[in-house]
Design a protein around this motif. Sequence first.
Motif, PDB file in Angstrom:
ATOM      1  N   THR A  12      45.596  29.060  42.704  1.00  0.00           N
ATOM      2  CA  THR A  12      46.511  29.910  43.462  1.00  0.00           C
ATOM      3  C   THR A  12      46.352  31.378  43.070  1.00  0.00           C
ATOM      4  OG1 THR A  12      48.092  28.110  43.706  1.00  0.00           O
ATOM      5  CG2 THR A  12      48.940  30.339  43.994  1.00  0.00           C
ATOM      6  N   GLY A  14      43.814  32.785  41.433  1.00  0.00           N
ATOM      7  CA  GLY A  14      42.463  33.243  41.742  1.00  0.00           C
ATOM      8  C   GLY A  14      42.313  33.606  43.204  1.00  0.00           C
ATOM      9  N   ASN A  15      42.921  32.814  44.065  1.00  0.00           N
ATOM     10  CA  ASN A  15      42.874  33.089  45.497  1.00  0.00           C
ATOM     11  C   ASN A  15      43.721  34.309  45.851  1.00  0.00           C
ATOM     12  OD1 ASN A  15      42.080  32.422  48.196  1.00  0.00           O
ATOM     13  ND2 ASN A  15      44.162  31.705  48.536  1.00  0.00           N
ATOM     14  N   ALA A  16      44.906  34.399  45.273  1.00  0.00           N
ATOM     15  CA  ALA A  16      45.809  35.511  45.582  1.00  0.00           C
ATOM     16  C   ALA A  16      45.205  36.855  45.187  1.00  0.00           C
ATOM     17  CB  ALA A  16      47.145  35.313  44.876  1.00  0.00           C
ATOM     18  N   PHE A  17      44.517  36.872  44.055  1.00  0.00           N
ATOM     19  CA  PHE A  17      43.948  38.130  43.564  1.00  0.00           C
ATOM     20  C   PHE A  17      42.450  38.256  43.836  1.00  0.00           C
ATOM     21  CE2 PHE A  17      47.757  37.555  40.911  1.00  0.00           C
ATOM     22  CZ  PHE A  17      48.399  38.740  41.208  1.00  0.00           C
ATOM     23  N   ASP A  18      41.891  37.260  44.556  1.00  0.00           N
ATOM     24  CA  ASP A  18      40.467  37.248  44.888  1.00  0.00           C
ATOM     25  C   ASP A  18      39.625  37.521  43.640  1.00  0.00           C
ATOM     26  OD1 ASP A  18      38.275  36.966  46.574  1.00  0.00           O
ATOM     27  OD2 ASP A  18      38.224  39.093  47.080  1.00  0.00           O
ATOM     28  N   ASP A  19      39.857  36.695  42.600  1.00  0.00           N
ATOM     29  CA  ASP A  19      39.258  36.928  41.287  1.00  0.00           C
ATOM     30  C   ASP A  19      38.530  35.673  40.806  1.00  0.00           C
ATOM     31  OD1 ASP A  19      38.575  37.722  38.741  1.00  0.00           O
ATOM     32  OD2 ASP A  19      40.577  38.447  38.225  1.00  0.00           O
ATOM     33  N   LEU A  20      37.275  35.545  41.200  1.00  0.00           N
ATOM     34  CA  LEU A  20      36.477  34.390  40.807  1.00  0.00           C
ATOM     35  C   LEU A  20      36.203  34.379  39.305  1.00  0.00           C
ATOM     36  CD1 LEU A  20      35.009  31.849  41.726  1.00  0.00           C
ATOM     37  CD2 LEU A  20      33.005  33.265  42.205  1.00  0.00           C
ATOM     38  N   LYS A  21      36.074  35.551  38.715  1.00  0.00           N
ATOM     39  CA  LYS A  21      35.845  35.633  37.269  1.00  0.00           C
ATOM     40  C   LYS A  21      37.000  34.983  36.510  1.00  0.00           C
ATOM     41  CE  LYS A  21      35.056  38.905  33.511  1.00  0.00           C
ATOM     42  NZ  LYS A  21      35.029  40.312  33.116  1.00  0.00           N
ATOM     43  N   TYR A  22      38.229  35.262  36.919  1.00  0.00           N
ATOM     44  CA  TYR A  22      39.409  34.658  36.299  1.00  0.00           C
ATOM     45  C   TYR A  22      39.346  33.137  36.415  1.00  0.00           C
ATOM     46  CZ  TYR A  22      44.161  32.912  35.965  1.00  0.00           C
ATOM     47  OH  TYR A  22      45.268  32.162  35.642  1.00  0.00           O
TER      48      TYR A  22
END
Length: 37
Positions: A12, A14-22
């Motif tokens: 959730t 990762g998708n919300a912040f568009d952060d694949l690294k996280y």
Amino acid sequence: MRVLSWSQGVATLGNAFDDLKYVKQEVEKMCDWLDTL
């Protein structure tokens, strides 16, 4: 339940912040934790 809630939270955020690294970092932490069990 812990793994499910952890992974869903990571997905959730990762998708919300568009952060694949996280997402990748958290999956690695999950795998490390599971290896200790």
